[in-house]
Design a protein around this motif. Structure first.
Motif, short mmCIF file in Angstrom:
data_model
loop_
_atom_site.label_atom_id
_atom_site.label_comp_id
_atom_site.label_asym_id
_atom_site.label_seq_id
_atom_site.Cartn_x
_atom_site.Cartn_y
_atom_site.Cartn_z
N THR A 83 59.93 -34.80 27.38
CA THR A 83 59.92 -35.45 26.07
C THR A 83 59.94 -36.96 26.28
O THR A 83 60.45 -37.43 27.30
N PRO A 84 59.39 -37.77 25.37
CA PRO A 84 58.72 -37.37 24.14
C PRO A 84 57.30 -36.91 24.37
O PRO A 84 56.76 -37.03 25.47
N ARG A 115 66.08 -38.96 21.66
CA ARG A 115 64.66 -38.70 21.98
C ARG A 115 63.82 -39.97 21.87
O ARG A 115 62.72 -39.96 21.31
N THR A 118 61.97 -41.04 18.62
CA THR A 118 60.81 -40.34 18.07
C THR A 118 61.21 -39.54 16.83
O THR A 118 62.37 -39.17 16.65
N HIS A 121 60.17 -33.91 17.17
CA HIS A 121 60.76 -33.47 18.43
C HIS A 121 60.20 -32.11 18.84
O HIS A 121 60.13 -31.19 18.01
#
Length: 324
Positions: A83-84, A115, A118, A121
């Motif tokens: 991630t992201p 995250r 962001t 998710h």
């Protein structure tokens, strides 16, 4: 009805999704602005259902939409392992549903410390994930009201499913304060009412400190005394007074007694009322084969509870201030 079959709307929803920009992360504010315009064009039956839930919720504390347009398995990329998401990743159908449905409810919000700030998710299993992380799989993710310790706590948590776990064992557990409150005596309700209790915070909000302790104060019951909000986290709420410990234990038992499991399958979108519920996830076994469970998550804020002080746009990112 808590879970609604939306297959009858599939054609209209697919057509709406096709009018969204193809690369959502390239201009997220523009993408969500467009989603807001399309949200006004949702089929009347679905739009009214969302408006009614937004206005008054329901006893179960969640609304499930089943049979939404979803990418076919052979057209999905492998379940993510990091991630992201890449900025150039093309729009997935369940992300489109999160965008349009979410904008009917309120404003998508990113949290700077979580995250990388962001807004969309990916939720997937990860080896050796922290036990408080959504990336856990083979242990129970305990009951928590999402970011109950955050001044700008989201009003809704939306989860959409592109892939279920292989055995379809994983269940999202939801417990509603509207169902649990009658099981808590007036004495214990009074003890918990409008009373900030010490609460630790998730790893992302600890500022790099391994364990800063209980830096927030969370009220287990607050708001309207006849229809209270819930602030609850089984792992992080840390009452010190023995009478508080006892009262939280009674509330915890009541929440367990009213728990309802929801097993998400591809095409499902779950809307959690994050001010009146606590949720958890049961264990499942990943295979690490590129086809493990893959959910998409967004957080939505609305004016309820003072979560939109003014001037916000969908896609804004906020910084952490602990409740006190």
């Amino acid at each position: 009805m808590t879970v609604v079959d939306c297959t009858g709307f599939a054609g209209q929803l697919t057509a709406l999704a096709a009018r969204l920009p193809d690369i959502p992360r390239r201009d997220l504010h523009g993408f969500l602005e467009r989603a807001g315009e399309l949200a006004a064009e949702l089929p009347t039956g679905l739009g009214t259902l969302l408006d009614e839930f937004n206005a008054s919720g329901n006893r179960d504390g969640f609304l499930g939409l089943r049979g939404l347009p979803v990418d076919a398995e052979d057209g999905l990329p492998p379940t993510p392992t990091s991630t992201p998401a890449p900025l150039d990743r093309p729009l997935l159908r369940m992300e489109a549903m999160l965008a349009i449905v979410g904008r009917r409810l309120g404003l998508h919000t990113g949290y700077k410390e979580l995250r990388a700030g962001t807004v969309f998710h990916d939720v997937y299993p990860s080896p050796n994930a922290h036990h408080l992380s959504s990336e856990t799989s083979e242990t129970l993710l305990e009951f928590h009201t999402e970011m109950a310790y955050h001044v700008l706590q989201p009003n809704y948590v939306l989860l959409a499913c592109s892939r279920a776990d292989h055995e379809r064992r994983a269940a999202t557990l939801v417990a509603s304060i509207r169902k649990a409150l009658p099981l808590v005596s007036e004495e214990y309700q009074n003890r918990l009412w409008d009373r900030p209790l010490p609460c630790r915070v998730d790893v992302a909000f600890r500022g790099g400190v391994a364990d800063p302790g209980a830096i927030a104060g969370v009220k287990p019951l607050y708001g309207d005394v006849t229809d209270p909000f819930l602030g609850y986290d089984r792992e992080l709420l840390a009452p010190a007074d023995p009478e508080d410990v006892e009262a939280v234990g009674v509330l915890s038992k009541a929440l367990d007694e009213v728990t309802e499991p929801v097993r998400l399958v591809p095409g499902d979108l779950l809307i959690l009322d994050n001010f009146r519920t606590t949720h958890a996830r049961t264990p499942f076994t990943p295979r690490w084969d590129g086809a493990d469970r893959w959910l998409h998550r967004v957080y939505i804020r609305t004016p309820r509870g003072g979560q939109l002080p003014g001037g916000e746009r969908a896609g804004d990112v906020v910084t952490f201030t602990p409740r006190s």
